[in-house]
Design an enzyme around this catalytic site. Structure first.
Site, PDB file in Angstrom:
ATOM      1  N   ASP A   9     -36.779 -14.027  29.811  1.00 55.15           N
ATOM      2  CA  ASP A   9     -35.618 -14.498  29.058  1.00 55.15           C
ATOM      3  C   ASP A   9     -34.822 -13.296  28.534  1.00 55.15           C
ATOM      4  O   ASP A   9     -35.405 -12.336  28.011  1.00 55.15           O
ATOM      5  CB  ASP A   9     -36.114 -15.343  27.875  1.00 55.15           C
ATOM      6  CG  ASP A   9     -34.984 -16.053  27.164  1.00 55.15           C
ATOM      7  OD1 ASP A   9     -34.316 -16.878  27.792  1.00 55.15           O
ATOM      8  OD2 ASP A   9     -34.778 -15.788  25.952  1.00 55.15           O
ATOM      9  N   GLU A  62     -33.801 -13.126  33.896  1.00 52.86           N
ATOM     10  CA  GLU A  62     -32.596 -13.844  33.492  1.00 52.86           C
ATOM     11  C   GLU A  62     -31.695 -12.760  32.924  1.00 52.86           C
ATOM     12  O   GLU A  62     -31.832 -12.355  31.775  1.00 52.86           O
ATOM     13  CB  GLU A  62     -32.885 -14.896  32.415  1.00 52.86           C
ATOM     14  CG  GLU A  62     -31.654 -15.728  32.112  1.00 52.86           C
ATOM     15  CD  GLU A  62     -31.256 -15.796  30.639  1.00 52.86           C
ATOM     16  OE1 GLU A  62     -30.288 -16.504  30.331  1.00 52.86           O
ATOM     17  OE2 GLU A  62     -31.890 -15.153  29.785  1.00 52.86           O
TER      18      GLU A  62
HETATM   19  C1  NOJ Z   1     -31.720 -18.072  27.735  1.00 51.80           C
HETATM   20  C2  NOJ Z   1     -32.389 -19.412  27.757  1.00 51.80           C
HETATM   21  O1  NOJ Z   1     -32.302 -19.950  29.055  1.00 51.80           O
HETATM   22  C3  NOJ Z   1     -31.695 -20.252  26.717  1.00 51.80           C
HETATM   23  O2  NOJ Z   1     -32.089 -21.596  26.794  1.00 51.80           O
HETATM   24  C4  NOJ Z   1     -31.972 -19.661  25.363  1.00 51.80           C
HETATM   25  O3  NOJ Z   1     -31.234 -20.369  24.389  1.00 51.80           O
HETATM   26  C5  NOJ Z   1     -31.558 -18.198  25.307  1.00 51.80           C
HETATM   27  N1  NOJ Z   1     -31.960 -17.450  26.458  1.00 51.80           N
HETATM   28  C6  NOJ Z   1     -32.148 -17.519  24.093  1.00 51.80           C
HETATM   29  O4  NOJ Z   1     -33.523 -17.390  24.228  1.00 51.80           O
END
Ligand code: NOJ
Length: 543
Positions: free
Chosen positions: A224, A283
């Site tokens: 993340d 991500e």
């Molecule tokens: C990306 C995640 O996919 C999302 O759902 C989240 O709110 C943010 N990162 C913060 O962790």
């Protein structure tokens, strides 16, 4: 002659014992844990619910499952606010359920990727509680970003950074005597304080957490905010407002800093020290495909989500450019490209592509395009059912923190998180023995897994056929592609043994028959050596 192509083949699940870069071609199914399947009737999906439904995923023909965070969490941001990285939240089960799930998935030939959230913790994490209890400048505060405020009495935030969810990225603390104290940084909700990755203890703790889950048997991590852990020295002002709109458009002092790569290199060494090809998926939001490719250099992560494809318009020329740029960038570092159309943070692509019949036709066509392109693909739960975004949720059921903070992300993330319809005529459509934490629309009976199974025209059977063919045809997945000449508004390319055509022109298009049709999202019409390709359709041709 009109030809309607019914699915004819069933997938064979991949075996976790297969080696040789499984992730380079893998189709990875994203399970949003609280919305997939509920085993205990509290209306919230859980790990046992997922385990019971694993045969569905094995039969669908995906290679791996990515589970969104199921760790102990106050759920201020759907579990992306972790209070204990080694514990399962009671909402979702126990540690033994995670263990069972991983074992059962492996037995069925599915790999399991779990989410890791290293940019921030929950404000209920033991470290943050200790930080608040510590004195200003104390060692427990070193693990986060605490700073004095600006202005005569420290009443202004330390810099001008904005939260991705809207509002300032800083919240002021109160001292033990109740007077206002230092501020702390949170790029997301105030309940998600950012960790300070300059702190050695933070680095060591995360390596230990990774080992904990690798020892339990997971096959990798979706990381993340993989672009966010390192902040520019001195936390400089940006000088611009509406910063959420700059994410992915330029390097910001809090995103895509070069220092993050050293962390990913360390994690890669750790992953490689385990047997069985464990992977890391970033991500990461980077301003260009070239900067995104830096995350997947040979000594860094294995994959990074390709959001340029997700955000591309329904237009052949634009899609071709994105595809070319994505492939060129990842090839320059020897990595496979990933293709993503939907996830739990964006409006479902059936709706993004216009909604209704047109949106569904395009979504089905985009899925066949994605699965024919070289590399790995991600399928977000429910897209195989053609689910639309739920756009009319009442405000009182919404839970997305971005919705409540206003001007950051658009706050529509609950609409893609509505629980999955499995069977039956009324809500919760087999989601579980109780209700569902977000209401499901009345029209979803006809979109359920049971309603679509066996119907050759359904979106579910389209995905099943495409995934089966992906396993059967050696030329799909990782490898080369060649663009072919095609009428304006049409994309045509070849893979070994296959040609894929996609019509985005807004009208039916005639072209010479490129091969033997094996899968199509709409009925085709043949006249002699010519085929009429329907509007908003995609066809796979064996050659
Ligand atoms: C990306 C995640 O996919 C999302 O759902 C989240 O709110 C943010 N990162 C913060 O962790």
């Amino acid at each position: 002659m009109t030809q309607d192509l019914a699915p004819s083949v069933r997938p064979a699940a991949a075996s976790p014992s297969e080696t040789g870069g499984w992730w380079r071609s893998a189709v990875i199914y994203q399970v949003y844990v609280r919305s997939f399947a509920d085993s205990d009737g509290d209306g919230i999906g859980d790990l046992r619910g997922i385990r019971d439904r694993l045969p569905y995923l094995a039969e669908l023909g995906v290679d791996a499952v990515w589970l969104t965070p199921f760790y102990a969490s106050p759920q201020a941001d759907g579990g992306y606010d972790v209070a204990d990285y080694r514990a399962v939240d009671p909402l979702f089960g126990e540690l033994s359920d995670a263990d069972d799930l991983v074992r059962e998935a492996h037995r069925l030939g599915l790999r399991v990727i779990v989410d890791i959230v290293p940019n921030h913790t929950s404000d209920q994490h033991a470290w943050f509680r200790a930080a608040l209890a510590d004195r200003e400048g104390g060692p427990a505060r070193e693990r986060y970003h605490f700073r004095p405020g600006r202005g005569a009495a420290g009443e202004l935030p330390p810099n001008d950074w904005e939260s991705v969810f809207g509002g300032p990225a800083w919240t002021r603390t109160a001292r033990a005597d109740g007077t206002p104290g230092e501020w702390y940084l949170h790029l997301f909700a105030p309940e998600q304080p950012d960790l300070n990755w300059e702190n050695q203890e933070v680095r060591e703790e995360f390596e230990s957490v990774l080992r904990f889950w690798l020892d339990l048997g997971v096959d990798g991590f979706r990381i993340d905010v993989a672009h966010g852990m390192v902040k520019a020295a001195g936390l400089p002002d940006i000088g611009l407002s509406e910063q959420a709109k700059l994410i992915g458009a330029q390097v910001l002092p809090f995103f895509d800093q070069d220092g993050v790569h050293e962390i990913h290199r360390a994690w890669r060494r750790l992953l490689d020290s385990y047997p069985g090809e464990r992977v890391g998926v970033a991500e990461a939001w980077a301003p260009t495909p070239e900067r995104l490719a830096l995350y997947v250099r040979p000594d860094e992560l294995h994959q990074a989500f390709n959001f340029q494809f997700l955000t591309c318009d329904w237009e052949a020329a634009a899609m071709r450019t994105v595809i070319d740029e994505s492939l060129a960038a990842t090839r320059s570092v020897g990595a496979p490209t990933t293709w993503v159309l939907s996830n739990h943070d964006v409006v479902r692509h059936t709706t993004r592509y216009g909604g209704g019949e047109r949106g569904l036709a395009r979504a089905r066509a985009a899925a066949l395009l994605m699965l024919a392109l070289p590399g790995s693909a991600y399928v977000y739960q429910g897209e195989e059912l053609g689910l639309p975004e739920v756009v009319d949720l009442p405000d009182e059921v919404r839970q997305d923190p971005a919705f409540f903070r206003g001007d950051g992300q658009d706050g529509t993330r609950d609409g893609c998180r509505v629980p999955i319809p499995w069977s039956g005529e009324t809500a919760p459509y087999g989601f579980g023995p109780g209700g569902s934490w977000l209401p499901q629309p009345e029209q979803w009976a006809e979109l359920s897994v049971a309603a679509q199974s066996g119907d050759p025209r359904s979106t579910l059977e389209l995905y099943r056929s495409a995934l089966a063919l992906r396993h059967e045809l050696p030329g799909l997945g990782d490898g080369e592609m060649t663009w072919l000449e095609a009428p304006e508004g049409v994309l045509a390319f070849s893979r070994p043994g296959l040609v894929c055509t996609l019509n985005t022109r807004g009208e039916e298009v005639g072209m010479p028959v490129p091969g033997r049709p094996v899968l199509a999202t709409a009925a085709l019409e043949f006249t002699g050596g010519t085929v009429r390709i329907p509007v908003d359709s995609c066809v796979w041709w064996a050659v």
